[in-house]
Design a protein around this motif. Structure first.
Motif, mmCIF file in Angstrom:
data_model
loop_
_atom_site.group_PDB
_atom_site.id
_atom_site.type_symbol
_atom_site.label_atom_id
_atom_site.label_comp_id
_atom_site.label_asym_id
_atom_site.label_seq_id
_atom_site.Cartn_x
_atom_site.Cartn_y
_atom_site.Cartn_z
ATOM 1 N N LEU A 414 0.842 -1.196 0.000
ATOM 2 C CA LEU A 414 0.000 0.000 0.000
ATOM 3 C C LEU A 414 0.876 1.244 0.000
ATOM 4 C CD1 LEU A 414 -2.668 -0.958 2.724
ATOM 5 C CD2 LEU A 414 -2.924 -1.074 0.241
ATOM 6 N N ASP A 415 0.553 2.193 -0.874
ATOM 7 C CA ASP A 415 1.191 3.498 -0.816
ATOM 8 C C ASP A 415 0.494 4.302 0.278
ATOM 9 O OD1 ASP A 415 2.562 2.631 -2.954
ATOM 10 O OD2 ASP A 415 1.508 3.839 -4.444
ATOM 11 N N TYR A 416 1.261 4.967 1.118
ATOM 12 C CA TYR A 416 0.613 5.706 2.198
ATOM 13 C C TYR A 416 1.435 6.924 2.574
ATOM 14 C CZ TYR A 416 3.984 4.284 5.747
ATOM 15 O OH TYR A 416 5.115 4.121 6.497
ATOM 16 N N ASP A 417 0.796 7.838 3.215
ATOM 17 C CA ASP A 417 1.443 9.028 3.736
ATOM 18 C C ASP A 417 1.590 8.863 5.243
ATOM 19 O OD1 ASP A 417 1.195 11.835 5.090
ATOM 20 O OD2 ASP A 417 1.880 12.229 3.042
ATOM 21 N N ARG A 418 2.828 8.988 5.732
ATOM 22 C CA ARG A 418 3.100 8.758 7.141
ATOM 23 C C ARG A 418 2.280 9.680 8.036
ATOM 24 N NH1 ARG A 418 6.101 11.516 10.535
ATOM 25 N NH2 ARG A 418 6.924 12.783 8.843
ATOM 26 N N VAL A 465 -6.079 5.087 3.601
ATOM 27 C CA VAL A 465 -4.997 5.160 4.586
ATOM 28 C C VAL A 465 -5.337 4.314 5.809
ATOM 29 C CG1 VAL A 465 -3.690 6.702 6.097
ATOM 30 C CG2 VAL A 465 -4.286 7.435 3.787
ATOM 31 N N LEU A 466 -6.617 4.238 6.146
ATOM 32 C CA LEU A 466 -7.032 3.455 7.307
ATOM 33 C C LEU A 466 -6.694 1.976 7.127
ATOM 34 C CD1 LEU A 466 -8.384 3.795 10.057
ATOM 35 C CD2 LEU A 466 -10.571 3.259 8.985
ATOM 36 N N ARG A 467 -6.582 1.537 5.873
ATOM 37 C CA ARG A 467 -6.196 0.150 5.630
ATOM 38 C C ARG A 467 -4.788 -0.120 6.154
ATOM 39 N NH1 ARG A 467 -7.006 -1.517 -0.433
ATOM 40 N NH2 ARG A 467 -6.592 -3.553 0.489
ATOM 41 N N MET A 468 -3.904 0.897 6.057
ATOM 42 C CA MET A 468 -2.553 0.734 6.586
ATOM 43 C C MET A 468 -2.565 0.643 8.102
ATOM 44 S SD MET A 468 0.420 0.350 5.268
ATOM 45 C CE MET A 468 1.029 -0.765 6.516
ATOM 46 N N VAL A 469 -3.469 1.393 8.727
ATOM 47 C CA VAL A 469 -3.611 1.314 10.184
ATOM 48 C C VAL A 469 -4.070 -0.074 10.596
ATOM 49 C CG1 VAL A 469 -4.805 2.269 12.190
ATOM 50 C CG2 VAL A 469 -4.103 3.785 10.334
ATOM 51 N N ALA A 470 -5.035 -0.621 9.863
ATOM 52 C CA ALA A 470 -5.561 -1.947 10.190
ATOM 53 C C ALA A 470 -4.513 -3.032 10.012
ATOM 54 C CB ALA A 470 -6.775 -2.255 9.321
ATOM 55 N N ARG A 471 -3.544 -2.798 9.133
ATOM 56 C CA ARG A 471 -2.500 -3.806 8.901
ATOM 57 C C ARG A 471 -1.641 -4.059 10.150
ATOM 58 N NH1 ARG A 471 -0.779 -4.310 3.411
ATOM 59 N NH2 ARG A 471 -2.658 -4.693 2.183
ATOM 60 N N GLU A 472 -1.668 -3.143 11.115
ATOM 61 C CA GLU A 472 -0.868 -3.338 12.320
ATOM 62 C C GLU A 472 -1.452 -4.405 13.236
ATOM 63 O OE1 GLU A 472 -0.157 0.185 14.496
ATOM 64 O OE2 GLU A 472 0.871 1.220 12.853
#
Length: 537
Positions: A414-418, A465-472
């Motif tokens: 996933l491309d994401y902004d920190r 972006v929330l998908r990157m949060v869920a990946r944790e």
């Protein structure tokens, strides 16, 4: 009738001419009278005998009781004498024991050194700073005890036990620019231990809950020790100690013997504990350590909040998930990127290869990150192109799952902004509600049962972006999950550990605190097949 022979009546009378003649009273009456008198005497004898027998019987009973009472009295006198002797011995023993109990009174200062960190001015001075910190802490505690503890002896001792992972704590302080070298903390610990005879700075080494376990057991050991007049418990940084302290909230004796010592502000659960609280300004650090580890995507440094070296530590648990997969091949110490992402970030891969040639294997990913930071100093904060806000992003529409040669699921990069990830994490939003199959509590009209928010309106970009949060969060189904709508992580996204006790273990920087299982850390990310699957998480 005449009386003779001592006054006894005569049985017969003499005639004037000397001849005997019968009295006018018949002889039978006389005999009867004698018998009556005899019977009367007999009766009197019986009464007399009965009286004597009764008197003698009563006397005999009195003598028996007297004898019994004499024996009891003698026994009681002997018991009283023995009791008096026992009492005298007991008084002597109590005085001796009281003297022993009053001997060597002390106050225990118990610190979790991973979060209860001494002031930086002490740490920077190394061994001298350790000795100075010990002297200041000793005098401060003694002054407080003289005022705050009832009947505190003038000769009360101060014992300090500090338990910490010195190596990792030194690394954190060095990265946060509190220290210029890790050696300074080691020297400080030596100086602190040498500063006072009863002061110990104990290195527990690496391991899950080692410092916590030692602190908890030491606390239990001394809590009811009579010699220990007070425990100053330094644990304000860790809510985990609330589980230990809540066992004694109903004990009035414990409430009088424990004082919570504040370094950084008390965590929420600890702040509500019914124990006295104390703060020594100038001795302990009052703010959390902020370090700036290089961002694994951009090479730029970022601010991370740290509470020490516990499970919640940002040092061991990076706050931002990343698609970087730092798995080293047998012939190289170079961190590897996901296949698709590596094509989009060739400059990062090139810099990583270049920097690895100038570092030893012990440096690993950390040395590469340093090179990336130096090389990227003039670059913008992020190189990854952002998904335009408001663009249509199809979430959970994939019908294909990528797998490696072992059949393990490989999440698409996933491309994401920190900054966006950090911002969204602060809202504590319900992942299932926004990007999953829906929150069961919210759908059932019981949103108060879910601890996360459902009232924030998100854009399509924010949902992405929330998908990157869920990946944790690791997926419950693990590596073989076949749910196309699954929003959780199937391999650990954090960098692999290349230093300290974790080096070579295959674990990430979180170590044993990582929520991802061990099998999720060394996943082959080479995709060999794509399968179609339909399921619901």
């Amino acid at each position: 009738m005449s009386i003779s022979n001592g006054g006894l009546p005569s049985l017969c009378a003499m005639a004037p001419d000397g001849s005997a003649h019968h009295s006018s009273v018949s002889s039978s009456d006389h005999v009867h009278g004698y018998w009556e008198r005899y019977e009367q005497l007999k009766y009197n004898d019986v009464v007399k005998n009965c009286l004597f027998e009764d008197v003698i019987t009563r006397y005999e009973n009195l003598m028996l009781k007297h004898t019994e009472y004499v024996k009891e009295h003698q026994s009681e006198r002997a018991q009283a004498k023995e009791a008096l002797q026992r009492e005298q011995r007991a008084i002597t023993n109590v005085a001796h024991l009281q003297n022993l109990l009053n001997r060597d009174p002390f106050i225990l200062v118990l610190l979790d050194g991973d979060g209860m960190i001494f002031n930086a001015n002490f740490l920077r001075e190394g061994e001298t700073g350790g000795e100075h910190a010990a002297t200041v802490l000793h005098s401060t505690v003694q002054e407080w005890a003289a005022v705050s503890i009832v009947d505190c002896p003038s000769d009360v001792k101060v014992i300090v036990r500090v338990y910490a992972n010195i190596k990792d704590l030194a690394d954190v302080c060095t990265k946060a620019s509190i220290l210029t070298s890790t050696v300074q903390l080691e020297e400080f610990a030596r100086g602190f231990t040498r500063g006072k005879t009863l002061f110990d700075f104990v290195d527990v080494g690496y391991g899950k809950d080692r410092a916590d376990g030692k602190v908890a057991e030491t606390f239990k050991l001394f809590l009811y020790d009579y010699h220990c007049r007070q425990i100053l418990f330094g644990c304000s940084h860790d809510n985990g100690y609330a589980r230990l302290l809540e066992q004694y909230t109903d004990c009035s004796q414990a409430a009088q013997r424990v004082t919570l010592l504040e370094g950084v502000p008390f965590e929420k659960e600890l702040a509500g504990m019914p124990f006295p609280k104390l703060k020594y300004s100038g001795i302990f650090r009052e703010t959390k350590i902020n370090v700036a580890p290089p961002d694994s995507l951009t090479g730029m440094t970022r601010r991370v909040d740290s509470r020490g070296l516990n499970a919640a530590s940002s040092i061991f648990t990076p706050r931002t998930a990343t698609p970087l997969s730092p798995y080293k091949t047998p012939s190289s110490g170079i961190p590897q990127l996901d296949g698709a992402l590596a094509q989009r970030l060739p400059h990062l891969r090139t810099m990583s290869v270049t920097s690895s040639g100038n570092t030893s294997d012990s440096g690993g990913a950390v040395s590469s990150w340093a090179a990336i930071t130096r090389a990227s100093a003039d670059r913008p904060l992020t190189d990854i192109k952002r998904t335009p806000s408001g663009s249509t992003v199809e979430l959970g529409r994939n019908t294909e799952i990528q797998r490696n040669r072992h059949g393990h699921r490989i999440d698409e990069p996933l491309d994401y902004d920190r900054d966006e990830v950090q911002r969204l994490k602060k809202y504590k939003m319900c992942n299932q509600h926004y990007i999953g199959v829906g929150c069961c509590h919210f759908n059932a009209g019981k949103s108060d049962k879910c601890p996360h928010r459902h009232d924030v309106k998100l854009t399509q970009h924010e949902l992405y972006v929330l998908r990157m949060v869920a990946r944790e969060t690791p997926c419950k189904k693990g590596l073989y999950c076949d749910d196309t709508k699954c929003i959780y992580g199937h391999r650990c996204p954090f960098p692999r550990a290349t230093e300290g006790g974790l080096r070579g273990s295959g674990m990430c920087l979180n170590g044993e605190h990582c929520r991802f299982g061990r099998a999720m850390h060394e996943v082959d990310i080479k995709i060999v097949k794509t399968v179609r699957a339909v399921g619901a998480f």
